[in-house]
Design a protein around this motif. Sequence first.
Motif, PDB file in Angstrom:
ATOM      1  N   TRP A   1      -3.629   6.091   7.643  1.00 22.76           N
ATOM      2  CA  TRP A   1      -4.602   5.202   6.536  1.00 22.76           C
ATOM      3  C   TRP A   1      -4.152   3.887   6.500  1.00 22.76           C
ATOM      4  O   TRP A   1      -5.118   2.810   6.556  1.00 22.76           O
TER       5      TRP A   1
ATOM      6  N   ARG B   1      -9.155   7.450   3.599  1.00 27.36           N
ATOM      7  CA  ARG B   1      -8.110   8.344   3.409  1.00 27.36           C
ATOM      8  C   ARG B   1      -8.502   9.651   3.797  1.00 27.36           C
ATOM      9  O   ARG B   1      -7.800  10.320   4.430  1.00 27.36           O
TER      10      ARG B   1
ATOM     11  N   GLN C   1       0.872  -1.253  -0.008  1.00 31.32           N
ATOM     12  CA  GLN C   1      -0.051  -0.077  -0.010  1.00 31.32           C
ATOM     13  C   GLN C   1       0.805   1.192   0.009  1.00 31.32           C
ATOM     14  O   GLN C   1       0.627   2.103  -0.909  1.00 31.32           O
ATOM     15  N   LEU C   2       1.882   1.349   0.857  1.00 35.98           N
ATOM     16  CA  LEU C   2       2.639   2.432   1.082  1.00 35.98           C
ATOM     17  C   LEU C   2       3.672   2.803  -0.130  1.00 35.98           C
ATOM     18  O   LEU C   2       3.806   3.770  -0.646  1.00 35.98           O
TER      19      LEU C   2
ATOM     20  N   TRP D   1       5.701   5.767  -2.006  1.00 39.78           N
ATOM     21  CA  TRP D   1       6.957   5.774  -0.891  1.00 39.78           C
ATOM     22  C   TRP D   1       8.139   4.961  -1.740  1.00 39.78           C
ATOM     23  O   TRP D   1       7.813   3.958  -2.171  1.00 39.78           O
TER      24      TRP D   1
ATOM     25  N   LYS E   1       1.441  14.714   5.243  1.00 44.69           N
ATOM     26  CA  LYS E   1       1.382  13.598   4.041  1.00 44.69           C
ATOM     27  C   LYS E   1       1.690  12.037   4.791  1.00 44.69           C
ATOM     28  O   LYS E   1       1.253  11.161   4.673  1.00 44.69           O
TER      29      LYS E   1
ATOM     30  N   CYS F   1       1.047   5.196  -1.815  1.00 44.25           N
ATOM     31  CA  CYS F   1       1.390   6.304  -1.473  1.00 44.25           C
ATOM     32  C   CYS F   1       2.660   6.694  -1.969  1.00 44.25           C
ATOM     33  O   CYS F   1       3.419   7.819  -1.776  1.00 44.25           O
TER      34      CYS F   1
ATOM     35  N   THR G   1      -0.789  11.165   7.467  1.00 47.15           N
ATOM     36  CA  THR G   1      -1.937  10.697   6.736  1.00 47.15           C
ATOM     37  C   THR G   1      -1.760   9.108   6.051  1.00 47.15           C
ATOM     38  O   THR G   1      -2.591   8.220   6.140  1.00 47.15           O
ATOM     39  N   ASP G   2      -0.611   8.815   5.395  1.00 49.87           N
ATOM     40  CA  ASP G   2      -0.266   7.715   4.761  1.00 49.87           C
ATOM     41  C   ASP G   2      -0.383   6.446   5.836  1.00 49.87           C
ATOM     42  O   ASP G   2      -0.742   5.484   5.840  1.00 49.87           O
TER      43      ASP G   2
ATOM     44  N   GLU H   1      -6.963  12.067   6.727  1.00 48.44           N
ATOM     45  CA  GLU H   1      -6.500  13.436   6.497  1.00 48.44           C
ATOM     46  C   GLU H   1      -7.116  14.442   7.273  1.00 48.44           C
ATOM     47  O   GLU H   1      -6.416  15.189   7.871  1.00 48.44           O
TER      48      GLU H   1
END
Lengths: 195, 195
Positions: free
Chosen positions: B158, B128, A168-169, A175, B151, A173, B154-155, B132
Amino acid sequence: MSSVKLDTKSRIFEATWKLMEDHHGQGVRMSDIAKAAGISRQALYLHFDDRSNLLIATTQYMDEKSGIEEQLQPSRDAPDGKTRLREYIKVMGNHFPNIQGVARALLAIKDTDEAARAAWDERMGAIREGCEAAITMLEAEGNLVKGLSRKVATDLLWVLLSFQNWDQLTNHCDWSSEEYISHIQKQAERSFVAR
Amino acid sequence: MSSVKLDTKSRIFEATWKLMEDHHGQGVRMSDIAKAAGISRQALYLHFDDRSNLLIATTQYMDEKSGIEEQLQPSRDAPDGKTRLREYIKVMGNHFPNIQGVARALLAIKDTDEAARAAWDERMGAIREGCEAAITMLEAEGNLVKGLSRKVATDLLWVLLSFQNWDQLTNHCDWSSEEYISHIQKQAERSFVAR
DNA sequence: TTCCTAACTTGACACGGTGTAAATTGACAT
DNA sequence: ATGTCAATTTACACCGTGTCAAGTTAGGAA
């Protein structure tokens, strides 16, 4: 000393691995793997009883090839819990990219396939042990954050370090691997290490 | 005011919902749903183009029935970020058990089915936004933990609040719903709220 | 009454992917 | 030469999804 050319079984593993990475673990058929390994679809069944056995065996092959065991040594040798935690997260963050394709494929069938479920759970159990070892060390030092039992802390660290979260990250997102490692390390310290 | 007997479409939704819960979202065939709804398998296709559309429509039906929108109001009305976070986690912790069957089924097909993927991502996107909003409120108050961008926070929140983590904690780690809520609330406070 | 329409039924079938079975080939060792 | 092993080809059964065609049933409008 095996021959310079890979034997059939290894070719199958490499083909499975590569195809799964390329297709994010989805939509890879037995015939695709056979073609990529340079054998007939049916010959695949001479080596592996069925699809799930192939995937399970491929995970073992991958683990050996990627040398995960040796990479874990620095974490095991860590002088204190905080270091152990940091090292462990680093190893996981570097390991996940290598196994993502097959891991996703295994994840997709584990709900319908008993053998796959067992293989996945065994994998997850191994990760859990690593989590528990780090938490136990912290606790022994008196550095586990107050109000958190070893069991709950282990459970929380375990889900924090799950493959699905990594997926997911990094994929939703955006990353990078480095960001994953450093952010999760900090998050784990905030969560589990007493100030 | 609708008739006392449910119309066919609602019977289909209820049957889908129940079967998915009972079977943990796995191995439920179109014919099973049809039988449970008291119609023929083919009649199902008169109401829904295909399996994924049925699942997607069922999630919407479930969301309406379970009143998730109204339940979120206390979180939206919260006087401060910490309360907002706590309330939000509570709602999620109470919501997940209701949707687990269909959620798992959707999760299983989202990698191969474009519509399912879109439906799932839309769902996750909504969660999400809730994350946030809570983080933003904390940040505005100056109560977001130091060294954490909005950010990244939040990630992290989440993924902490993802369905997969809830599933893992309640089904593999044997957490009750109450334990999930209180432990995750504390974990979120440790992680995101400045002391 | 008759006619129309909508909802639903039955039965048959095509497709795709997995897994099985049988007969055959080619290489190598004894 | 004989046996054995790996792999091959061809064919087929199974399952679940989705499609198609034709027939039934019930309600409402003329």
